[in-house]
Design a protein around this motif. Structure first.
Motif, mmCIF file in Angstrom:
data_model
loop_
_atom_site.group_PDB
_atom_site.id
_atom_site.type_symbol
_atom_site.label_atom_id
_atom_site.label_comp_id
_atom_site.label_asym_id
_atom_site.label_seq_id
_atom_site.Cartn_x
_atom_site.Cartn_y
_atom_site.Cartn_z
ATOM 1 N N TRP A 110 0.696 -1.247 -0.051
ATOM 2 C CA TRP A 110 0.032 -0.137 -0.096
ATOM 3 C C TRP A 110 0.895 1.208 0.009
ATOM 4 O O TRP A 110 2.007 1.408 0.679
ATOM 5 N N PHE A 111 0.287 2.220 -0.645
ATOM 6 C CA PHE A 111 1.242 3.522 -0.982
ATOM 7 C C PHE A 111 0.893 4.316 0.374
ATOM 8 O O PHE A 111 -0.210 4.506 0.710
ATOM 9 N N ARG A 112 1.938 4.790 1.093
ATOM 10 C CA ARG A 112 1.793 5.413 2.478
ATOM 11 C C ARG A 112 2.020 6.930 2.294
ATOM 12 O O ARG A 112 3.065 7.306 1.982
ATOM 13 N N GLN A 113 1.008 7.857 2.747
ATOM 14 C CA GLN A 113 1.252 9.080 2.526
ATOM 15 C C GLN A 113 2.082 9.599 3.463
ATOM 16 O O GLN A 113 3.171 10.777 3.244
ATOM 17 N N ASP A 114 2.460 8.841 4.855
ATOM 18 C CA ASP A 114 3.570 9.359 5.711
ATOM 19 C C ASP A 114 4.987 8.829 5.463
ATOM 20 O O ASP A 114 5.943 9.353 6.019
ATOM 21 N N LEU A 115 5.136 8.163 4.266
ATOM 22 C CA LEU A 115 6.149 7.875 3.571
ATOM 23 C C LEU A 115 6.491 8.383 2.375
ATOM 24 O O LEU A 115 7.000 7.658 1.403
ATOM 25 N N ASN A 116 5.486 9.621 1.972
ATOM 26 C CA ASN A 116 5.690 10.361 0.697
ATOM 27 C C ASN A 116 5.449 9.336 -0.312
ATOM 28 O O ASN A 116 6.022 9.390 -1.365
ATOM 29 N N SER A 154 -10.489 -1.423 -4.460
ATOM 30 C CA SER A 154 -11.508 -0.735 -5.362
ATOM 31 C C SER A 154 -11.082 0.185 -6.428
ATOM 32 O O SER A 154 -10.091 0.628 -6.245
ATOM 33 N N MET A 155 -12.006 0.584 -7.428
ATOM 34 C CA MET A 155 -11.442 1.626 -8.267
ATOM 35 C C MET A 155 -11.409 2.835 -7.606
ATOM 36 O O MET A 155 -10.451 3.779 -8.252
ATOM 37 N N LYS A 156 -12.094 3.219 -6.479
ATOM 38 C CA LYS A 156 -12.125 4.367 -5.737
ATOM 39 C C LYS A 156 -10.854 4.443 -5.265
ATOM 40 O O LYS A 156 -9.760 5.448 -5.276
ATOM 41 N N MET A 157 -10.182 3.496 -4.652
ATOM 42 C CA MET A 157 -8.877 3.455 -4.373
ATOM 43 C C MET A 157 -7.718 3.310 -5.210
ATOM 44 O O MET A 157 -6.653 4.295 -4.949
ATOM 45 N N GLU A 158 -7.905 2.895 -6.243
ATOM 46 C CA GLU A 158 -6.860 2.838 -7.214
ATOM 47 C C GLU A 158 -7.002 4.317 -7.886
ATOM 48 O O GLU A 158 -5.896 4.942 -8.174
ATOM 49 N N GLN A 159 -7.941 5.186 -7.964
ATOM 50 C CA GLN A 159 -8.199 6.543 -8.190
ATOM 51 C C GLN A 159 -7.440 7.217 -7.226
ATOM 52 O O GLN A 159 -6.388 8.181 -7.552
ATOM 53 N N LYS A 160 -7.357 7.077 -6.071
ATOM 54 C CA LYS A 160 -6.679 7.806 -5.031
ATOM 55 C C LYS A 160 -5.398 7.567 -5.015
ATOM 56 O O LYS A 160 -4.521 8.199 -4.717
ATOM 57 N N PHE A 161 -4.989 6.320 -5.346
ATOM 58 C CA PHE A 161 -3.569 5.860 -5.391
ATOM 59 C C PHE A 161 -3.265 5.042 -6.582
ATOM 60 O O PHE A 161 -3.138 3.967 -6.573
ATOM 61 N N PRO A 162 -3.013 5.957 -7.690
ATOM 62 C CA PRO A 162 -2.676 5.365 -9.093
ATOM 63 C C PRO A 162 -1.590 4.312 -8.659
ATOM 64 O O PRO A 162 -0.533 4.576 -8.303
ATOM 65 N N GLY A 163 -1.839 3.199 -9.439
ATOM 66 C CA GLY A 163 -0.756 2.250 -9.719
ATOM 67 C C GLY A 163 -0.885 1.023 -8.624
ATOM 68 O O GLY A 163 -0.217 0.008 -8.528
ATOM 69 N N LEU A 164 -1.934 1.242 -7.696
ATOM 70 C CA LEU A 164 -2.012 0.273 -6.581
ATOM 71 C C LEU A 164 -2.576 -1.148 -7.007
ATOM 72 O O LEU A 164 -1.915 -2.277 -6.650
#
Length: 196
Positions: A110-116, A154-164
């Motif tokens: 998972w892409f972490r905002q706190d890890l840039n 979900s597609m919603k999470m994919e849009q929020k984190f592209p490439g997930l």
């Protein structure tokens, strides 16, 4: 003497020890863990009696009433493959499981905002730790391991984190690469993202 189904699983009198290793997907959990207040909020997203470890033991006992099963859930919240690899020796040789169910990867990739925008465990490290687990597992050939693939987001999470979704697929490929059909078995999850 005719073999019963439970005798086929293990000899009479033996205990089949099933050990679950993974992250919070194997645990009871609230809808929003960071906002959960157990005093004011009684409803969980997944209750203990809805976890797959509980349901597995219940179903095994129903299907094989004369067999002796134990399902030990050692999953931990926010657990990565690195955490599991560090504890794998103890789990493998001290718990002496007949079957290990390994469900790991979503926390890692998972892409972490706190890890840039980085991951806790990148794909190269994930592969390295997984190979360590597989190598240790070979030292106890009587233990079988079922590896559960990462379910697409979900597609919603994919849009929020592209490439997930691409990362989930990559990590699943790493997990699947360890399958050998005699000691390690991979369970494929749904391959399409949910449209929500």
């Amino acid at each position: 003497m005719q073999n019963t189904d439970s005798q086929k699983i293990k000899k009479s009198g033996d205990n089949m020890n099933i050990l679950i290793l993974g992250d919070s997907l194997a645990l009871p959990r609230p809808h929003r863990i960071k906002e959960y207040d157990p005093i004011n909020e009684k409803e969980l997203a997944v209750h203990f009696k809805e976890t797959y470890g509980f349901l597995l033991e219940k179903q095994l006992r129903a299907d094989y009433p004369s067999a002796d099963f134990s399902v030990t859930n050692r999953a931990q919240r926010f657990s990565t493959i690195k955490n599991i690899a560090q504890q794998f020796w103890d789990h493998l040789f001290y718990f002496e499981p007949d079957v290990i169910i390994l469900q790991v990867g979503i926390v890692d990739c998972w892409f972490r905002q706190d890890l840039n925008g980085n991951q806790l465990v990148n794909a190269s490290e994930f592969d390295l730790y997984y190979r360590e687990i597989l190598k240790l597992l070979e030292k106890r050939p009587e233990t079988k391991m079922i590896v559960i693939g990462i379910c697409p987001t979900s597609m919603k999470m994919e849009q929020k984190f592209p490439g997930l979704l691409e990362q989930i697929s990559l990590y699943n490929q790493i997990l699947k690469s360890g399958e050998n059909f005699h000691q390690v078995f991979f369970v494929e999850r749904a391959q399409q993202a949910v449209n929500c």
